[in-house]
Design an enzyme around this catalytic site. Structure first.
Site, PDB file in Angstrom:
ATOM      1  N   PRO A   9       0.800  -1.243   0.000  1.00 63.45           N
ATOM      2  CA  PRO A   9       0.000   0.000   0.000  1.00 63.45           C
ATOM      3  C   PRO A   9       0.827   1.284   0.000  1.00 63.45           C
ATOM      4  CG  PRO A   9       0.095  -0.905   2.209  1.00 63.45           C
ATOM      5  CD  PRO A   9       0.874  -1.855   1.322  1.00 63.45           C
ATOM      6  N   ASP A  23       9.852  -5.775  -3.421  1.00 64.40           N
ATOM      7  CA  ASP A  23       9.281  -6.191  -2.134  1.00 64.40           C
ATOM      8  C   ASP A  23       8.204  -7.217  -2.484  1.00 64.40           C
ATOM      9  OD1 ASP A  23       8.902  -6.055   0.722  1.00 64.40           O
ATOM     10  OD2 ASP A  23       7.035  -4.999   0.306  1.00 64.40           O
ATOM     11  N   CYS A  77       8.234 -10.210   3.756  1.00 63.40           N
ATOM     12  CA  CYS A  77       7.869 -10.237   5.181  1.00 63.40           C
ATOM     13  C   CYS A  77       7.614 -11.684   5.608  1.00 63.40           C
ATOM     14  CB  CYS A  77       6.662  -9.345   5.470  1.00 63.40           C
ATOM     15  SG  CYS A  77       5.201  -9.773   4.529  1.00 63.40           S
TER      16      CYS A  77
END
Length: 448
Positions: free
Chosen positions: A262, A329, A382
Site C-alpha cells: 500500500p 518487495d 515479510c
C-alpha cells in the site's frame, strides 16, 4: 453495548473467518465501526477474536477430552466453545462463571436444548477437571505445534531450517500482541515535533529500538489523529522501515518500487530523497494503486508516480538500464507478520510457498534489465522461510552472473541490526526485536 453482544459479534466474525477465509483484521475493523464499539468493548472483541484464532489448535486440544462426538458438532458450537475456553484460560479479568453464563445464553439463542446442555456441560467439566497436559505428546515438534498453536508442517519446516529452539522462540513470539509503530515523515517534521504533537492528541510514544525515525505507541491509536491526516507519520513496522535504508537512494536517483502497495516503502524512499529524484511505484491492482496515491498525497510527496501494472511486464513500458535502484518487495507467504494476521498460519500451504518462490524469481528476472550498471537491486519479503528468501536470491544469482552480493549493505543499515547482517542480506525474526519477521537481500549489478 453489552458484553454479551461483544461475544455474539466475536462468534460471527470467527465463523466468517472459518467459512470464507476472510481476513481477521478487515472483518474486525468493519464490525467495530458497524456496532460503534469503543474502549473496553472494542478491546474485548479484538482480544477474543485474535486470541481465539492465535490459539485455535491449543484450545481444541483442551476441549478434546470433553467432546463425545466432535465430528458431528455444528461449526458455530465448536467456535463458541473455543472462544469461551480462550476467555477462561487466557483472560484474567473475565470471571469463569460469567464466561459460562454468556456461552449458555448464546447457545439458547442459536440452538436447541440439547446444544445448550452440552455447551454448559463441556465448559463446567473443563472448569472442574482442569486442562489437559502437553506432556502426553512425546514428539517435541508435535508438542510445540500444539502448545504454540502452529500447523505441524510449518513447525517441521522451521525446525529443519533453524533448529527446534529457534522455532520455539518464533512460535511463542507469534502469540504475543503486535506493537503499533510509526515512521516520522522526516522530509517535513523532526522526531521531537512528532512526539510533542502526538502528546497533544493524547498519544503516548517512545523512540523505536531499530530504526532512527521510528516511534513505538504506548497508549492510544495514532492512526485516528489529526497528525496522521496531516502527513506527520506513517504506520509501519520497524523491520520494513529498514528497506529504504537498504535501497540507499541518494538525491536525484530514479527508483523503481516494483510491488509497491500500500505504499509504505515507496513513501519512505521518497521521503529520504527530500523532494528530489523520482520513485515509480507499481502494483498489479488499480484499487491498490489508489492506496499508494492516497498515501503520497497525505504525506505531501511530489516525487512519486504510481502505475497499475504487472511487474513481470515492466520491459513493455520502461527503457533498459533506466533506474539507479530497484526494489522488489515481493508477494510472499507473510509468515513474518503472523502476530498481525494470525489466520495466515491455517490457510497457507507448502504448495503456496513453492508457487510464490516461482513468482518471486520471475519478478526479479523481469526487472533486472531496467537497472543501470553499478546499480542496486534490493529483494525483500515479510516472511522467514528460506525457500522464499535466500533460495530465491541464490537461484537468481546463479542465472545472472552480472550480479553480485552487495556487502556494503551493513554500512547503510542502522547499527541496531548490524550484527544480523551477513554478506549482503539480513534476516530478522519476530523474536529478535519484537518486530515483524523480515528478509532483505541487496545485490549490485556489475559494471561491464
Amino acid at each position: 453495548m453489552s458484553k454479551y453482544n461483544v461475544r455474539d459479534i466475536a462468534l460471527d466474525i470467527l465463523l466468517s473467518i472459518e467459512k470464507n477465509q476472510a481476513f481477521s483484521n478487515l472483518l474486525l475493523n468493519k464490525n467495530i465501526e458497524k456496532y460503534k464499539l469503543t474502549g473496553k468493548d472494542a478491546g474485548l472483541l479484538t482480544e477474543i477474536v485474535y486470541g481465539t484464532i492465535q490459539r485455535k489448535m491449543t484450545l481444541d486440544y483442551y476441549l478434546q477430552p470433553f467432546l463425545k462426538n466432535p465430528k458431528k458438532m455444528q461449526e458455530w458450537v465448536r467456535v463458541l466453545l473455543r472462544l469461551s475456553v480462550y476467555q477462561m484460560v487466557y483472560l484474567d479479568r473475565v470471571p469463569e462463571h460469567a464466561v459460562i453464563y454468556e456461552a449458555v445464553e448464546i447457545a439458547k439463542k442459536r440452538g436447541h436444548k440439547g446444544i445448550v446442555s452440552m455447551v454448559n456441560g463441556v465448559l463446567r467439566n473443563l472448569q472442574r477437571e482442569g486442562l489437559a497436559s502437553f506432556d502426553s505428546i512425546t514428539d517435541p515438534v508435535e508438542k510445540l505445534a500444539i502448545e504454540a498453536s502452529h500447523p505441524l508442517w510449518l513447525v517441521k519446516r522451521w525446525t529443519a531450517q533453524y533448529g527446534i529452539e529457534k522455532a520455539r522462540h518464533i512460535c511463542e513470539t507469534n502469540l504475543m500482541p503486535p506493537k503499533q509503530t510509526l515512521r516520522v515523515n522526516t522530509s517535513r517534521f523532526t522526531i521531537d515535533e512528532a512526539i510533542a504533537r502526538l502528546a497533544e492528541e493524547g498519544i503516548e510514544v517512545k523512540k523505536g529500538s531499530v530504526a532512527p525515525e521510528a516511534l513505538e505507541v504506548q497508549k492510544g491509536n495514532a492512526a485516528h489523529t489529526k497528525a496522521f491526516k496531516e502527513g506527520m507519520f506513517t504506520v509501519q513496522d520497524e523491520s520494513s522501515m529498514l528497506v529504504a535504508y537498504a535501497v540507499g537512494a541518494t538525491e536525484g536517483d530514479r527508483v523503481l518500487d516494483s510491488c509497491a502497495a500500500p505504499g509504505g516503502k515507496t513513501t519512505h524512499i521518497a521521503e529520504k530523497l527530500y523532494h528530489t529524484g523520482s520513485v515509480v511505484s507499481l502494483d498489479i491492482h488499480d484499487h491498490k494503486v489508489k492506496l499508494i496515491t492516497e498515501q503520497v498525497e497525505r504525506l505531501q510527496l511530489s516525487n512519486v508516480t504510481a502505475v497499475a501494472m504487472d511487474s513481470r511486464k515492466v520491459s513493455e513500458r520502461f527503457e533498459k538500464e533506466s533506474f539507479d535502484r530497484i526494489l522488489v518487495d515481493a508477494p510472499c507467504s507473510g509468515f513474518g507478520v503472523m502476530r498481525r494476521k494470525p489466520d495466515l498460519k491455517y490457510t497457507k500451504t507448502e504448495q503456496d510457498i513453492m508457487q510464490l518462490a516461482r513468482i518471486q524469481l520471475q519478478i526479479l528476472q523481469a526487472v533486472e534489465p531496467l537497472l543501470k550498471q553499478g546499480g542496486t537491486l534490493v529483494y525483500s519479503t515479510c516472511t522467514i522461510d528460506q525457500e522464499e528468501n535466500k533460495d530465491v536470491v541464490d537461484e537468481f544469482l546463479k542465472q545472472h552472473p552480472d550480479f553480485e552480493w552487495d556487502d556494503t549493505l551493513v554500512k547503510r543499515l542502522p547499527k541496531s541490526v548490524s550484527t544480523k547482517v551477513e554478506n549482503g542480506q539480513l534476516q530478522l525474526f519476530p523474536d529478535d526485536f519484537q518486530t515483524d519477521g523480515f528478509y532483505i537481500a541487496c545485490l549490485r549489478k556489475k559494471v561491464q
